[in-house]
Design a protein around this motif. Structure first.
Motif, PDB file in Angstrom:
ATOM      1  N   GLY A 645       0.780  -1.222   0.000  1.00  0.00           N
ATOM      2  CA  GLY A 645       0.000   0.000   0.000  1.00  0.00           C
ATOM      3  C   GLY A 645       0.813   1.274   0.000  1.00  0.00           C
ATOM      4  N   MET A 646       2.120   1.167  -0.134  1.00  0.00           N
ATOM      5  CA  MET A 646       2.946   2.363  -0.104  1.00  0.00           C
ATOM      6  C   MET A 646       2.943   3.040  -1.472  1.00  0.00           C
ATOM      7  SD  MET A 646       6.741   2.713   1.500  1.00  0.00           S
ATOM      8  CE  MET A 646       7.210   4.285   2.198  1.00  0.00           C
ATOM      9  N   SER A 647       2.740   4.360  -1.471  1.00  0.00           N
ATOM     10  CA  SER A 647       2.647   5.091  -2.736  1.00  0.00           C
ATOM     11  C   SER A 647       4.006   5.439  -3.319  1.00  0.00           C
ATOM     12  CB  SER A 647       1.835   6.376  -2.528  1.00  0.00           C
ATOM     13  OG  SER A 647       2.477   7.223  -1.574  1.00  0.00           O
ATOM     14  N   ILE A 648       5.029   5.449  -2.502  1.00  0.00           N
ATOM     15  CA  ILE A 648       6.383   5.786  -2.972  1.00  0.00           C
ATOM     16  C   ILE A 648       7.055   4.516  -3.482  1.00  0.00           C
ATOM     17  CG2 ILE A 648       8.598   6.803  -2.361  1.00  0.00           C
ATOM     18  CD1 ILE A 648       6.226   8.739  -2.150  1.00  0.00           C
ATOM     19  N   PRO A 649       7.500   4.478  -4.747  1.00  0.00           N
ATOM     20  CA  PRO A 649       8.192   3.285  -5.248  1.00  0.00           C
ATOM     21  C   PRO A 649       9.491   3.028  -4.479  1.00  0.00           C
ATOM     22  CG  PRO A 649       7.527   4.735  -7.056  1.00  0.00           C
ATOM     23  CD  PRO A 649       7.346   5.507  -5.795  1.00  0.00           C
ATOM     24  N   VAL A 650       9.584   1.844  -3.920  1.00  0.00           N
ATOM     25  CA  VAL A 650      10.740   1.466  -3.113  1.00  0.00           C
ATOM     26  C   VAL A 650      11.380   0.224  -3.715  1.00  0.00           C
ATOM     27  CG1 VAL A 650      11.437   0.540  -0.870  1.00  0.00           C
ATOM     28  CG2 VAL A 650       9.876   2.486  -0.974  1.00  0.00           C
ATOM     29  N   TYR A 651      12.708   0.169  -3.653  1.00  0.00           N
ATOM     30  CA  TYR A 651      13.499  -0.978  -4.082  1.00  0.00           C
ATOM     31  C   TYR A 651      14.386  -1.352  -2.891  1.00  0.00           C
ATOM     32  CZ  TYR A 651      12.326   0.479  -8.894  1.00  0.00           C
ATOM     33  OH  TYR A 651      11.680   0.822 -10.040  1.00  0.00           O
ATOM     34  N   GLY A 652      14.521  -2.646  -2.577  1.00  0.00           N
ATOM     35  CA  GLY A 652      15.328  -2.960  -1.414  1.00  0.00           C
ATOM     36  C   GLY A 652      15.604  -4.436  -1.242  1.00  0.00           C
ATOM     37  N   LYS A 653      16.370  -4.717  -0.197  1.00  0.00           N
ATOM     38  CA  LYS A 653      16.765  -6.104   0.091  1.00  0.00           C
ATOM     39  C   LYS A 653      16.822  -6.310   1.591  1.00  0.00           C
ATOM     40  CE  LYS A 653      18.111 -10.264  -0.778  1.00  0.00           C
ATOM     41  NZ  LYS A 653      17.481 -10.670   0.491  1.00  0.00           N
TER      42      LYS A 653
END
Length: 774
Positions: A645-653
């Motif tokens: 549900g997060m509107s900010i595109p996030v990339y992670g590990k």
């Protein structure tokens, strides 16, 4: 000729006999007149010749002056004549040279022998000395004459005060007077004071003198002034006996004036004035800003010679230390000679002072404080930096410390120092930049890059990810799904292996690379990502970490999942995640926005500094980026429940790193955003919580809160362990406001729970070995 010689001898014998009263006999007379017989004659032996060389007076002068250069007054004193040693004892001699060195701020000296004059038992050597000083520049002394005397076959120095400087002859002394500028200030990027030279008020309460009817008002006022919650302040004095002074915080005198009416009449409130260095809000980014403190007793001589005066504060750490060249300005000083009666004789040197400069950091105070609060309650660190520039927006090491503790004039100093040093958590240690941690599965980004670039593996390669992977010696290495009780991940492509954090896939990559002639590809890729060496960040104090080269396949297998001897710090991780996100450019992390002079003209200003490029083909980098996006967005990603549900595109590990505390892994989450907003540059973030459990359980929610704070201005989602923002669900006492991490393996209520075993609620359990079942 011979007859003449014998005649002379005969007369001499007769004369001696006459003087002695002995009458010569005729026989002796006849014998003497008779020519000697031809007998053998014996020559007198050649006397030995002994030559004593007078020692060279110039050599002795060199030895004395060389000892002076080395501050070796013991050797110097040992070379004095006995008369000189009778006139001054060794302690007074040493003090004389030390006092001169301090008064001129001597750093070193050079001398030159001009001439010498040597007599059998005395000598004179003419020389001059140039003093290199910290404050006064070079002081070149005029010609001096050293008298020497030969004692015990060695030249001894006939010492007097004029051998140091001609002006000191007769017992004259030096006096150095300073004209120091006020220390410059440190601000956040918006001009909010972070470290200020100010008049300050220490606030505290005297237990027993408080009026319980005023307690609510007292707590409200103190909370507004210090930023601490009322419950937190109450906890400081609860259960303390009457008469106890309890430190609360510090404010500037200027702020006190604004609240004077509110402060007046509050029973039990104690206000103590002092002047010095003030650190706002009990420390905004204290590990980055650093602190100053008084000169310690064992440092007095060192700092006095460096141009400090008694009572000065010394920059110890952080920007205070790095920026001391700007913040301290240049002291003005006069050096005068006084006679033994205290009357001025002459002035030797004078320098004018130059004003200090101010430093602006790259932080926004509110965001930095929010980041500090986001990690509060954990031991660990986090770093936030602009993805496309290297500008550091927040750097947190937890637990924190209050740098106001190191000002001895602060009435709260003792209580604050006790708080700092009463635990084993070493709050003054910067966990964001120093020794480092095993990276766990966040390191898999490096491993997959090495596998793709080597050509050993292709994007379309697959592996059936089961509970165990077997080495050639039948040793079994297990997957995190086994311990978590989830079904095996099954057949995965290379990138799906990253999304699912499949340990067997990365064991296989590490093994294949090592056994197929690419033994150092993973370690070399890690170094190209900036791991294993300092980032070079100006203003920060860093450690290298450790990226070794594996020497066996078991080491390579462990390294492939970020274990073995891999050590990194969050600053390095945030930097390489930023590079992955921005297309491959490694930027130097920077915490200095600008340095400005007294007229607000910048002498140094932030500029992005490119340090290198990731050695990854664009198509391979795109695959890694997609994998990092799927970690948080794909139904099978290990952190999808946290970021739903997060509107900010996030990339992670996610990462869960085993360490020396079995059963208590370090929780990692690292990644970046790709919002592409013009008002808010995208950011990269690295979070670690020591011994806190699983990366997806702990560090991923903290990562999300940082993204919300940055893009939305305030937290939007409550941590799984909170009842409300910054308050634990079941606090140990009413004052608690910081989160308590769930025990290792406990999802703490989760972030939506797991989805039929398809989602890793705890990240990835790292290296495990077991005997395979038969």
């Amino acid at each position: 000729m011979k007859l003449k010689v014998y005649s002379v001898l005969l007369l001499l014998v007769l004369f001696l006999n006459a003087c002695s009263g002995v009458n010569p006999t005729p026989a002796a007379t006849v014998s003497a007149l008779t020519a000697p017989a031809a007998t053998a004659t014996h020559a007198l032996p050649t006397p030995p010749v002994y030559v004593t060389t007078v020692p060279d007076a110039e050599t002795a002068a060199h030895a004395f002056l060389d000892a002076w250069k080395a501050d070796d007054t013991v050797t110097m004193y040992g070379m004095l004549t006995s008369v000189s040693r009778d006139a001054i004892n060794q302690d007074a001699f040493t003090k004389r040279y030390k006092d001169v060195a301090i008064n001129i701020t001597q750093q070193s000296l050079e001398y030159e022998i001009l001439s010498k004059l040597t007599n059998p038992s005395s000598a004179q050597v003419a020389y001059n000395v140039t003093f290199h000083t910290q404050i006064l520049g070079d002081i070149k002394s005029r010609e001096m004459n050293m008298g020497l005397k030969l004692e015990d076959a060695a030249w001894r120095i006939q010492w007097e005060d004029g051998l140091i400087m001609p002006e000191l002859h007769g017992g004259n002394t030096l006096r150095l007077d300073y004209d120091a500028p006020s220390r410059g200030n440190i601000y956040d990027r918006n001009g909010v004071g972070v470290a200020l030279h100010s008049d300050i008020v220490a606030l505290g309460v005297n237990v027993g003198e408080m009026d319980r009817n005023q307690e609510g008002t007292l707590l409200s006022v103190l909370s507004n002034l210090t930023g601490k919650t009322p419950d937190g302040i109450r906890a400081l004095y609860m259960d303390k006996p009457n008469g106890t002074y309890v430190a609360v915080g510090e404010i500037t005198k200027e702020v006190e004036k604004q609240y004077l009416q509110s402060l007046s009449g509050l029973a039990g409130l104690v206000r103590s004035d002092y002047s010095g260095r003030f650190y706002s809000q009990g420390g905004i980014a204290p590990h980055v800003v650093g602190f100053v403190s008084a000169i310690r007793q064992e440092e007095v001589d060192q700092y006095l010679r460096a141009g400090y005066a008694y009572g000065d504060r010394v920059a110890r750490t952080g920007i205070e230390s790095w920026g001391d060249q700007y913040l301290a300005g240049v002291k003005g000083a006069t050096l005068d000679v006084y006679d033994p009666q205290g009357k001025p004789v002459t002035r030797l040197a004078k320098v004018d002072r130059k004003p200090s400069q101010n430093i602006y950091t790259t932080f926004d105070s509110n965001f930095q404080l929010g980041a500090q609060e986001a990690l509060s309650g954990f031991t660990g660190a986090l770093v936030v930096m602009e993805r496309d520039t290297g500008r550091v927006l927040a750097l947190v090491s937890s637990p924190e410390f209050d740098p106001n503790a190191f000002e001895g004039a602060n009435a709260n100093s003792r209580a604050l120092l006790n708080e700092i040093y009463s635990t084993n958590n070493t709050p003054e240690y910067d966990r964001a930049t120093m020794d480092g941690y095993p990276l766990g599965s966040v390191f898999k980004v490096v491993t997959i890059a090495a596998a793709l670039e080597s050509g050993v593996h292709k994007p379309e390669d697959t592996l059936d990810c089961q509970y165990k992977w077997y080495g050639p010696d039948s040793r079994a290495y297990t997957d995190w799904t086994l311990e978590k009780g989830f079904p095996p991940s099954g057949v995965l492509t290379l990138v799906q292996g990253l999304v699912r954090s499949c340990d067997p896939w990365f064991y296989q990559m590490g093994y294949d690379l090592f056994t197929q002639g690419h033994e150092k590809d993973v370690s070399n890729m890690a170094r190209a990502f900036g791991l294993g060496s300092k980032t070079g960040a100006v203003g920060l104090f860093e450690a290298n970490g450790n990226i070794p080269d594996p020497t066996s396949w078991p080491e390579a297998v462990e390294m492939a999942i970020g274990q073995w001897k891999v050590l990194v710090n969050p600053l390095q991780v945030a930097r390489f995640m930023a590079a992955v996100g921005n297309g491959g450019t490694l930027y130097e992390p920077q915490v200095i926005e600008k340095v400005v002079d007294a007229n607000n003209n910048p002498s140094l200003a932030f500029q992005p500094k490119v340090q290198g490029k990731l050695p990854i083909k664009p198509e391979d980098l795109a695959l890694i980026q997609q994998g990092l996006r799927d970690v948080v967005a794909s139904p099978r990603g290990t952190a999808v429940q946290v970021f739903g549900g997060m509107s900010i595109p996030v990339y992670g590990k996610t990462g869960t790193a085993q360490n020396d505390n079995p059963g208590h892994p370090h929780a990692w989450f690292a990644g970046y955003t790709d919002a592409k907003r013009t008002d808010k540059p995208d950011i990269a973030i690295a979070v670690i919580a020591e011994n806190a459990g699983e990366g997806a359980d702990i560090s991923a929610p903290i990562f999300r809160r940082i993204v919300e704070l940055y893009f939305l201005g305030q937290p939007q989602t409550i941590y799984p362990w909170e009842s409300k923002f910054n308050v634990t669900r079941t606090p140990a006492d009413p004052s608690a406001k910081t989160p308590v991490p769930p025990a290792s393996g406990d999802t703490g209520g989760g972030a939506g729970g797991n989805s039929g075993g398809n989602t890793d609620t705890g990240g990835d359990i790292n290296l495990r070995t077991a005997t395979p079942s038969k």
